[in-house]
Design an enzyme around this catalytic site. Structure first.
Site, PDB file in Angstrom:
ATOM      1  N   HIS A  50       0.514  -1.146  -0.119  1.00  0.00           N
ATOM      2  CA  HIS A  50       0.182  -0.178  -0.356  1.00  0.00           C
ATOM      3  C   HIS A  50       0.921   0.789   0.132  1.00  0.00           C
ATOM      4  CE1 HIS A  50      -3.262   3.015   1.046  1.00  0.00           C
ATOM      5  NE2 HIS A  50      -4.064   1.563   0.984  1.00  0.00           N
ATOM      6  N   PHE A  51       1.409   1.557  -1.180  1.00  0.00           N
ATOM      7  CA  PHE A  51       1.420   1.233  -2.258  1.00  0.00           C
ATOM      8  C   PHE A  51       3.234   0.921  -2.859  1.00  0.00           C
ATOM      9  CE2 PHE A  51      -3.116   3.753  -2.132  1.00  0.00           C
ATOM     10  CZ  PHE A  51      -3.468   2.768  -2.263  1.00  0.00           C
TER      11      PHE A  51
END
Length: 143
Positions: A50-51
């Site tokens: 993420h991410f």
């Protein structure tokens, strides 16, 4: 100034790694208010996905950090010691800014209503002086 260390918080709430988000408590009024600190570091497990290339702390985990902090002033009350504060509901959630590695989250929760086995808290997360998230939470106290 540290009021409670991470280890002392773990003596109050049941959360453990990798879902424990309180590094210390810097202000505490049982039944009324808590201010806790979460240091956001790149080696957090959730940043792997993420991410990739743009690490951002998931908003749901910011809310979880606020819920963990908010349970502390409830569980420090004599009638609730040794119990668990479960998150029973959330309202009016707002995210205002990304939280990234290197940020220091200041988690402030004010208990606005207290009932026999429940409490309502208003939580705000800050990075510096900027509010990054807010939520109204209902806690249910039980074993």
């Amino acid at each position: 100034m540290t009021i409670l260390t991470a280890q002392e918080v773990m003596d109050i709430i049941p959360n453990r790694y990798p879902i424990f988000f309180i590094d210390k408590v810097v202000e505490l009024v049982p039944g009324e208010k808590v201010v806790a600190i979460k240091n956001v570091t790149i080696n957090e497990q959730f940043f792997q996905g993420h991410f990739p290339g743009e690490p951002v702390m998931p908003g749901v985990l910011i809310i979880e950090a606020l819920a963990q902090a908010g349970s502390i002033p409830l569980l420090k009350l004599e009638q609730f010691q040794g119990q668990t504060a479960y998150l029973g509901g959330m309202n009016k959630i707002k995210f205002r800014q990304k939280v990234v590695p290197g940020d220091v989250l200041r988690l402030q929760v004010d208990i606005v209503k207290l009932k026999k086995f429940a409490g309502i808290g208003y939580g705000q997360a800050f990075v510096g002086d900027k509010k990054v998230a807010e939520v109204e939470m209902t806690f249910i106290i039980g074993r």
